[in-house]
Design a protein around this motif. Structure first.
Motif, short mmCIF file in Angstrom:
data_model
loop_
_atom_site.label_atom_id
_atom_site.label_comp_id
_atom_site.label_asym_id
_atom_site.label_seq_id
_atom_site.Cartn_x
_atom_site.Cartn_y
_atom_site.Cartn_z
N ASP A 76 21.45 51.13 -15.34
CA ASP A 76 21.02 50.56 -14.07
C ASP A 76 21.73 49.25 -13.78
O ASP A 76 22.14 48.99 -12.65
CB ASP A 76 19.51 50.35 -14.08
CG ASP A 76 18.99 49.86 -12.74
OD1 ASP A 76 19.02 50.64 -11.77
OD2 ASP A 76 18.57 48.69 -12.66
N GLY A 143 16.23 44.77 -11.24
CA GLY A 143 15.09 45.62 -10.95
C GLY A 143 14.08 45.02 -10.00
O GLY A 143 13.05 45.65 -9.72
N LEU A 145 12.30 44.32 -6.79
CA LEU A 145 12.23 44.94 -5.47
C LEU A 145 12.43 43.90 -4.37
O LEU A 145 13.04 44.19 -3.33
CB LEU A 145 10.88 45.63 -5.31
CG LEU A 145 10.68 46.47 -4.05
CD1 LEU A 145 11.71 47.58 -3.98
CD2 LEU A 145 9.27 47.06 -4.02
N LEU A 202 13.44 52.50 -6.05
CA LEU A 202 12.63 51.49 -6.73
C LEU A 202 11.17 51.55 -6.28
O LEU A 202 10.25 51.41 -7.10
CB LEU A 202 13.20 50.10 -6.46
CG LEU A 202 14.54 49.76 -7.13
CD1 LEU A 202 15.02 48.39 -6.70
CD2 LEU A 202 14.41 49.82 -8.65
N SER A 206 7.92 52.26 -8.55
CA SER A 206 6.82 51.28 -8.56
C SER A 206 5.50 51.94 -8.20
O SER A 206 4.46 51.65 -8.81
CB SER A 206 7.14 50.15 -7.58
OG SER A 206 6.09 49.21 -7.55
#
Length: 253
Positions: A76, A143, A145, A202, A206
């Protein structure tokens, strides 16, 4: 208290029975364990073997899970780095082409030229000041958001203003300026779409994690069912004795 003692004694080689093998093996153990019976010694040995096997299985599981999670994080981060590099290259190309833009030579009125020049100045200011800062924040937290959405929102605003400028260049400016700006806009719009796809990914992850945590909390807060009670009644009533039925009387002759 140490469980094992250091000793130079050793078991004699050759074929020995089970009891002799255990006696020989337990010579190195603590005296409290050494003088137990054979059955107790076998139970202790089996327990130690079970503990060792469980510990080894746990270590193997942890070593198998850790590389997979680390690999996922590394992949990632690599995707984010490639995306950020492309955004930076596209921003530099747009900035260079906008610096060479001559809206004063366009075949239109002064008001339209002023609007085009103002749009070009606004885009260059954003590419020079806002975009590098957003890229740094996203690189520090791939990562996040919030960081991803801020970059996407900025690219979306840039594309809206850039599209208007490209249309004006096609209508009033020379052909080569329109081609340059159109190419720059295409690259920027593609990056905006990729950021939108990333944010969708994402948010899905989540939401799944949030649902899992909610179900876990709900399961933990659920009250345990009451324990069933078994009532034993030792006072049974004595059965009533039945009276014998009267025998039928014989008819008199």
């Amino acid at each position: 208290m140490e469980l094992f003692y250091d000793s130079r004694s050793y078991c004699s080689k050759g074929k020995v029975g089970l009891e002799e093998s255990l006696n020989c093996s337990f010579r190195f153990l603590h005296p409290t364990i050494r003088f137990l019976g054979l059955s107790h010694r076998m139970k202790i040995v089996l327990y130690l073997l079970l503990v060792c096997s469980v510990a080894q299985a746990q270590l193997s599981s942890n070593s198998a899970v850790a590389p997979s999670s680390a690999t996922g994080s590394a992949s990632d981060a690599q995707v984010v780095n490639e995306l950020l590099k492309r955004v930076q290259v596209s921003a530099e190309a747009c900035n260079q082409d906008l610096a060479l833009l001559r809206t004063d030579k366009w075949k239109t009125d002064a008001a339209q030229k002023q609007r085009a020049e103002s749009a070009a100045t606004s885009i260059r200011r954003n590419l020079t000041n806002a975009v590098p800062e957003l890229l740094q924040h996203l690189q520090a937290a791939p990562g996040s958001l919030n960081a991803n959405f801020k970059l996407y929102r900025n690219l979306n605003a840039l594309c809206d203003t850039f599209s208007t400028l490209v249309e004006s260049a096609g209508a009033f400016g020379p052909r080569y300026q329109y081609d340059q700006l159109s190419t720059d806009f295409g690259h920027l719009d593609q990056l905006r779409r990729e950021m939108a796809d990333r944010i969708e990914l994402l948010t899905g992850a989540s939401d799944a994690e949030l649902a899992r945590l909610r179900s876990k909390v709900a399961a933990a807060a659920k009250p345990a069912p009451p324990a069933s009670k078994i009532v034993v009644n030792d006072h049974h009533p004595k059965p009533k004795k039945k009276k014998p039925a009267n025998p039928p009387q014989k008819p008199q002759s």
